[in-house]
Design an enzyme around this catalytic site. Sequence first.
Site, PDB file in Angstrom:
ATOM      1  N   CYS A 128     -35.387  -3.341  32.094  1.00  0.00           N
ATOM      2  CA  CYS A 128     -34.228  -3.953  31.837  1.00  0.00           C
ATOM      3  C   CYS A 128     -33.864  -3.857  30.371  1.00  0.00           C
ATOM      4  O   CYS A 128     -32.610  -3.307  30.121  1.00  0.00           O
ATOM      5  CB  CYS A 128     -33.992  -5.561  32.109  1.00  0.00           C
ATOM      6  SG  CYS A 128     -35.656  -6.526  31.409  1.00  0.00           S
ATOM      7  N   HIS A 245     -29.930  -9.977  27.752  1.00  0.00           N
ATOM      8  CA  HIS A 245     -30.872  -9.448  26.934  1.00  0.00           C
ATOM      9  C   HIS A 245     -29.821  -8.723  25.759  1.00  0.00           C
ATOM     10  O   HIS A 245     -28.854  -8.101  26.115  1.00  0.00           O
ATOM     11  CB  HIS A 245     -31.757  -8.329  27.209  1.00  0.00           C
ATOM     12  CG  HIS A 245     -32.726  -8.758  28.139  1.00  0.00           C
ATOM     13  ND1 HIS A 245     -33.230  -9.966  28.392  1.00  0.00           N
ATOM     14  CD2 HIS A 245     -33.752  -7.995  28.782  1.00  0.00           C
ATOM     15  CE1 HIS A 245     -34.065 -10.001  29.317  1.00  0.00           C
ATOM     16  NE2 HIS A 245     -34.600  -8.697  29.698  1.00  0.00           N
TER      17      HIS A 245
HETATM   18  O1  L14 Z   1     -41.104  -4.231  33.329  1.00  0.00           O
HETATM   19  O2  L14 Z   1     -40.649 -10.567  31.071  1.00  0.00           O
HETATM   20  O3  L14 Z   1     -39.345  -4.606  34.615  1.00  0.00           O
HETATM   21  O4  L14 Z   1     -38.422 -10.139  30.609  1.00  0.00           O
HETATM   22  C1  L14 Z   1     -38.850  -6.808  33.213  1.00  0.00           C
HETATM   23  C2  L14 Z   1     -39.069  -8.222  32.755  1.00  0.00           C
HETATM   24  C3  L14 Z   1     -41.290  -6.475  32.331  1.00  0.00           C
HETATM   25  C4  L14 Z   1     -41.118  -7.937  31.928  1.00  0.00           C
HETATM   26  C5  L14 Z   1     -40.344  -4.930  33.812  1.00  0.00           C
HETATM   27  C6  L14 Z   1     -39.620  -9.893  30.983  1.00  0.00           C
HETATM   28  C7  L14 Z   1     -40.361  -6.403  33.496  1.00  0.00           C
HETATM   29  C8  L14 Z   1     -39.637  -8.398  31.492  1.00  0.00           C
END
Ligand code: L14
Length: 340
Positions: A128, A245
């Site tokens: 993300c 985010h």
């Molecule tokens: O790699 O904990 O797609 O916010 C996306 C969410 C990794 C952790 C990924 C988090 C995840 C992330």
Amino acid sequence: MGVNVAVVGVTGAVGTEMLKVLERRAFPVETLRPLASSRSAGKDVVFRKEKVAIQELREDSFEGIDIALFSAGGDISKKFVPHAVKSNCVVVDNTSAFRMDEEVPLVVPEVNSYKIADHKGIIANPNCSTIQLVLVLKPLHDTVKIKRVVVSTYQAVSGAGLIAIEELKKETESLLDKRKNYERNVFPHQIAFNILPQIPQSNAFMQNGYTEEEMKMIMETKKILDDPSFRITTTTVRVPVFRCHSESVNIETQSKISVDETRDLLSRAEGLVVLDDPTRQLYPLASTAIGKDDTFVGRIREDESLENGLNLWIVSDNLLKGAALNAVQIAEKLLDTVSG
Ligand code: L14
């Protein structure tokens, strides 16, 4: 042409959004197969106002399926994606399981949709934080060549799933009520009224002192921009925000670009909206990006400590463009390539 679609991890934070995005964008779903663990099997999801029973994810779940969207964690993808591919369906995988696999295209449609045609059964959806970053980096790199990027993220708890959303809620309530018996299950430290420089919460740090999320952003950005020598460093941070985010980004460029030219360039880029008017205190916020497909960029200003440098601020809905929306957009492009 109707498409048979499976959604793996359909009860999760991202899976729930995937159903909504498929419906909202009128994706030509012929039949929907909602898949999840045995715990959820037998319960229903609602799709286009109709109840559809959730089935337990099994190796033979993909017979007759054309496209499978996976978002149930990396271990589930590693185990079940090969079975989906064997059943001849194309997988759009939202986990990190196959992202760095050379055979697997890693796609943000606005940036590198041409890679989709190379797939051998799997297309990976980037992390993300990477997606919203490369939407901004790509037009700048093409125009003034980027020499180096420094990013700090401010990431919402929903990235860690529904249980993390619940933990922030419960912990906030218990701290406000001065209850002492709150039990923490997801984050290693208090997340309410706090900031944690560690993502993901579960994993050990890497040898070089970086977290997994930081290294994902670095490696995925290089792969998507198709530039192995691209210079980028990251610090990824969890903040007590439910959704969206935010990123503070410092960019050094080869040639000069003014603030006005940057606003103009980025406002013409697909998927981006420039929200940048200091006179009206207008800039991207998590609270305004919730539920939006666009990624927002603002606070664009020169880095006066550099010859050619910019600072800016990017906000996007981590569950939409950061996950479900990008995956469905990849599936839409897939249909375009099939139907010519
Ligand atoms: O790699 O904990 O797609 O916010 C996306 C969410 C990794 C952790 C990924 C988090 C995840 C992330």
